[in-house]
Write a protein that holds these residues in place. Sequence first.
Motif, mmCIF file in Angstrom:
data_model
loop_
_atom_site.group_PDB
_atom_site.id
_atom_site.type_symbol
_atom_site.label_atom_id
_atom_site.label_comp_id
_atom_site.label_asym_id
_atom_site.label_seq_id
_atom_site.Cartn_x
_atom_site.Cartn_y
_atom_site.Cartn_z
ATOM 1 N N UNK A 1 3.561 5.842 -5.499
ATOM 2 C CA UNK A 1 3.455 5.880 -6.958
ATOM 3 C C UNK A 1 2.299 6.781 -7.386
ATOM 4 N N UNK A 2 1.175 6.665 -6.675
ATOM 5 C CA UNK A 2 0.011 7.486 -6.999
ATOM 6 C C UNK A 2 0.325 8.968 -6.791
ATOM 7 N N UNK A 3 1.014 9.283 -5.698
ATOM 8 C CA UNK A 3 1.382 10.674 -5.425
ATOM 9 C C UNK A 3 2.317 11.209 -6.503
ATOM 10 N N UNK A 4 3.277 10.368 -6.916
ATOM 11 C CA UNK A 4 4.230 10.785 -7.957
ATOM 12 C C UNK A 4 3.515 11.013 -9.282
ATOM 13 N N UNK A 5 2.588 10.125 -9.622
ATOM 14 C CA UNK A 5 1.834 10.281 -10.869
ATOM 15 C C UNK A 5 0.949 11.516 -10.849
ATOM 16 N N UNK B 1 0.827 -1.211 0.000
ATOM 17 C CA UNK B 1 0.000 0.000 0.000
ATOM 18 C C UNK B 1 0.857 1.254 0.000
ATOM 19 N N UNK B 2 1.942 1.230 0.757
ATOM 20 C CA UNK B 2 2.850 2.381 0.826
ATOM 21 C C UNK B 2 3.437 2.682 -0.544
ATOM 22 N N UNK B 3 3.886 1.636 -1.229
ATOM 23 C CA UNK B 3 4.485 1.818 -2.555
ATOM 24 C C UNK B 3 3.439 2.320 -3.543
ATOM 25 N N UNK B 4 2.247 1.734 -3.510
ATOM 26 C CA UNK B 4 1.176 2.178 -4.407
ATOM 27 C C UNK B 4 0.832 3.648 -4.161
ATOM 28 N N UNK C 1 -2.733 4.576 -12.845
ATOM 29 C CA UNK C 1 -2.520 4.161 -11.461
ATOM 30 C C UNK C 1 -3.817 3.637 -10.856
ATOM 31 N N UNK C 2 -4.918 4.345 -11.122
ATOM 32 C CA UNK C 2 -6.202 3.942 -10.552
ATOM 33 C C UNK C 2 -6.702 2.627 -11.143
ATOM 34 N N UNK C 3 -6.230 2.284 -12.362
ATOM 35 C CA UNK C 3 -6.643 1.024 -12.974
ATOM 36 C C UNK C 3 -6.128 -0.178 -12.187
ATOM 37 N N UNK C 4 -5.074 0.046 -11.394
ATOM 38 C CA UNK C 4 -4.524 -1.022 -10.557
ATOM 39 C C UNK C 4 -5.166 -1.053 -9.175
ATOM 40 N N UNK C 5 -6.071 -0.123 -8.915
ATOM 41 C CA UNK C 5 -6.590 0.065 -7.561
ATOM 42 C C UNK C 5 -7.437 -1.124 -7.086
ATOM 43 N N UNK C 6 -8.329 -1.620 -7.963
ATOM 44 C CA UNK C 6 -9.221 -2.709 -7.552
ATOM 45 C C UNK C 6 -8.456 -3.998 -7.250
#
Length: 207
Positions: free
Chosen positions: A153-157, A147-150, A173-178
């Motif tokens: 990554x989301x913040x960087x994107x 979760x931390x890495x995701x 990034x959100x496509x990987x969320x589910x």
Amino acid sequence: MNQKGFLVSLKEYLHENKWFYLISLLFLFTGIVIGIYVILYMGDTYKQDISSYFLNFADQFNSIDINKEKILLGGLKSNLIMIGAIIILGIIIVGVPIIFIINIIKGFTIGFSTGVIINSMGLKGGLVILASIVPQNLLYVSAIIITSVFSCEMALNRLKSRLNKNSYGNKQCLSNYIPLCICIGVMLILGAIIEAYFIPTILKYII
């Protein structure tokens, strides 16, 4: 996506985010070291008080009526709060440093618990640690690190999207969320089940 395609995507994802994984693990292990250090170098009076409390609990463990449902819900709740906070911090971008602080806090709780058990039980504490701390935390920690890495990554994107004035990075990034949520959810549930239903039984044979 077939198995081969999934493994290729996973390999690319790990390679692209390897520094985030390394940083998260570094902060986690830093927290563990700090937790152990606090126990080992605290005053003798405090150390004896903690050891006495723990040993008293251990002596009464077999006679305690363990509420497994409460342990299950407690494990889920505490880790969901931590993971929810990490996701929110990733969304607001500037919260990324706090994500790593949360990694330290998680590591500290593991290190502190480990230090208490070793200080109280000596070599026998190693078995208790393997039985009571390691199993569920392999899953809890994995979920928190992922979760931390995701979130990083989301913040960087999101930052790149603002600078480049596009939303492609966010959508990707959100496509990987589910699938990420499913993976983390499974980890947390399995960890809570192990903590609530298996560990108390194992401990009764060790303590």
